[in-house]
Design a protein around this motif. Structure first.
Motif, PDB file in Angstrom:
ATOM      1  N   LEU A   8      -2.113  -4.439   0.618  1.00 26.77           N
ATOM      2  CA  LEU A   8      -1.857  -4.727   2.028  1.00 26.77           C
ATOM      3  C   LEU A   8      -0.703  -3.903   2.579  1.00 26.77           C
ATOM      4  O   LEU A   8       0.193  -3.494   1.838  1.00 26.77           O
ATOM      5  N   VAL A  30       2.085  -7.290   6.499  1.00 25.82           N
ATOM      6  CA  VAL A  30       1.003  -8.241   6.217  1.00 25.82           C
ATOM      7  C   VAL A  30       1.173  -8.839   4.828  1.00 25.82           C
ATOM      8  O   VAL A  30       0.982 -10.045   4.623  1.00 25.82           O
ATOM      9  N   LEU A  31       1.546  -8.006   3.862  1.00 23.89           N
ATOM     10  CA  LEU A  31       1.788  -8.508   2.505  1.00 23.89           C
ATOM     11  C   LEU A  31       2.825  -9.622   2.522  1.00 23.89           C
ATOM     12  O   LEU A  31       2.622 -10.682   1.904  1.00 23.89           O
ATOM     13  N   ASN A  91       0.818  -1.218   0.000  1.00 23.89           N
ATOM     14  CA  ASN A  91       0.000   0.000   0.000  1.00 23.89           C
ATOM     15  C   ASN A  91       0.852   1.270   0.000  1.00 23.89           C
ATOM     16  O   ASN A  91       0.648   2.171   0.810  1.00 23.89           O
ATOM     17  N   ARG A 111       1.384 -12.897   3.874  1.00 24.57           N
ATOM     18  CA  ARG A 111       0.400 -13.531   2.999  1.00 24.57           C
ATOM     19  C   ARG A 111       1.044 -14.163   1.773  1.00 24.57           C
ATOM     20  O   ARG A 111       0.720 -15.314   1.407  1.00 24.57           O
TER      21      ARG A 111
END
Length: 438
Positions: A61, A65-66, A33, A69
């Motif tokens: 994200l 967090v990216l 992001n 994931r």
């Protein structure tokens, strides 16, 4: 945040780069992001115009967090994503595991030979490119020229850490909510540890000796962390242990930071008058040093890669080629101006006089990228490569755990000595579990 962008009406040069290569497919793109990626999402009508049968679904994200994931998905070949935004750290490790699709047979006109060697080298395994750089970066000092002048100081092009500390002290006005320096404090191997590892390199510190023994009990690491905490506690903003790239960017744009040492890619955002209240007062300098032959600058690229678990590799490759092409750069320039194009990936950009005229930070960015040496990141010899990271699979977990200790020290929850001792213990334990120390 997840949303779908459908075919639009905009037509620009980038649409001519690639022809439709798949029909009736939706590809899911995982991305970070930050400003450049958000801008790309706003320009994808150009892609869907030339690929009307490919829909793009975005999963956007926060950085930490990216990473969690996409790592989980690629390791299990889960197929959740068709295009992943990943960094220079992941590419060589994941390519050797067979987790990424090699970017062979890119469309005509892509010109992979134009990619900056310093950036492309970190994305290449056994002669094959496994990810395409969306933007490349090092790190540098961004500072307020007006505040430096008010303090009676001049920022050198190549400052020392002592000069940075003196400038931070002189520019700090806490009553006026102006803080002499803003630095990453949010825990994460790619957040506070990116900055601190690069800083430590310039102090003569290192993660491991040649036998893979952790080195957080060294005087060089103590000096690094002590000086970092002194800078932030005396001259930094409140709540700094929660601040990462985006938070510090906002603070700088709002005029609350005298200096910010961070990614060169931020330069276009701090000099954009639409977003930055201090756009006309920003100067640039190389990352600081301690006189030991290494500066505290890193080397990184955010890249688009195709996971081996996808069943839509052709459509994914068409999108990757569009988003990382010279034509995409021209598309951004036409819509946002040359100063806002994705930097640090192509030699031709730094030969483009329109860009050089529009981007006062271009020369410093290129010089910083070329100065970083991932093969020799530290003052002393080490068994690893990588400037602000250690290119081993275990680093992602260890680096984040160490970052949590140092962030806690910044928050006042432990001393520098306690944080270093905890870092030494946990790193030693995890490396022994992995069979590293000889």
């Amino acid at each position: 945040m997840t949303f779908t962008i459908r075919a639009g009406l905009m037509a620009c040069a980038a649409s001519a780069l690639v022809a439709t290569s798949a029909s009736g497919e939706t590809i899911t793109i995982a991305t970070v992001n930050n400003g450049d990626m958000i801008r790309m999402q706003g320009l994808t009508d150009d892609f869907t115009k030339s690929h009307p049968d490919i829909e793009l679904e975005w999963v956007t994200l926060e950085e930490n967090v990216l990473r969690q994931r996409v790592t989980q998905d690629v390791a299990t070949k889960g197929g959740q994503f068709d295009v992943m935004t990943i960094g220079t750290y992941e590419v060589p490790i994941w390519s050797k595991q067979g987790w990424l699709v090699p970017l062979k047979d890119m469309p005509e006109g892509y010109d992979a030979a134009d990619l900056l060697p310093a950036i492309a080298g970190g994305l290449t395994t056994d002669g094959e490119l496994y990810a395409a750089p969306f933007y490349g970066e090092s790190s540098m000092v961004m500072y307020r020229k007006d505040l430096m002048e008010k303090a009676g100081l001049t920022m050198p092009d190549a400052p020392t850490w002592d000069e940075i500390k003196a400038a931070a002290a002189a520019m700090t006005d806490k009553d006026g909510e102006i803080y002499g320096i803003c630095l990453r404090g949010k825990a994460g191997w790619g957040e506070n540890m990116a900055f601190l590892t690069a800083m430590a390199n310039s102090y003569g510190a290192k993660w491991f000796d040649m036998d893979w023994n952790a080195q957080f009990d060294s005087p060089e690491w103590k000096a690094t962390l002590t000086d970092y905490l002194d800078l932030m506690n005396n001259y930094g903003p409140p709540g700094a242990s929660s601040n990462g790239f985006n938070e510090n960017l906002a603070l700088f744009q709002q005029g609350k930071c005298g200096m910010w040492i961070d990614a060169t890619v931020a330069a276009s955002f701090v000099t954009n008058p639409t977003d930055s209240t201090v756009a006309d007062q920003v100067g640039f300098a190389l990352a600081p040093d301690k006189g030991l032959g290494k500066r505290g600058n890193w080397l990184w690229a955010w890249n688009l890669a195709i996971p081996a678990g996808t069943e839509k590799a052709d459509a994914a490759k068409a999108f990757v080629a569009w988003a990382t092409s010279k034509a995409y750069t021209e598309l951004v320039a036409a819509n946002e101006g040359w100063a806002n194009v994705p930097p640090g990936t192509r030699t031709s950009l730094y030969e483009n006089q329109e860009y050089l005229d529009a981007a006062p930070f271009a020369k410093m960015t290129l010089e910083s990228i070329q100065a970083a040496d991932p093969q020799h990141p530290t003052v002393d010899e080490v068994p690893y490569v990588g400037v602000q990271f250690v290119a081993i699979p275990e680093f992602q977990g260890i680096g984040t755990s160490v970052g949590q200790q140092f962030s806690a020290a910044l928050a006042g929850q432990m001393t520098a000595d306690e944080a270093l001792a905890a870092a030494q213990t946990l790193t030693t334990r995890e490396m022994k579990r992995s069979g590293y120390p000889k």
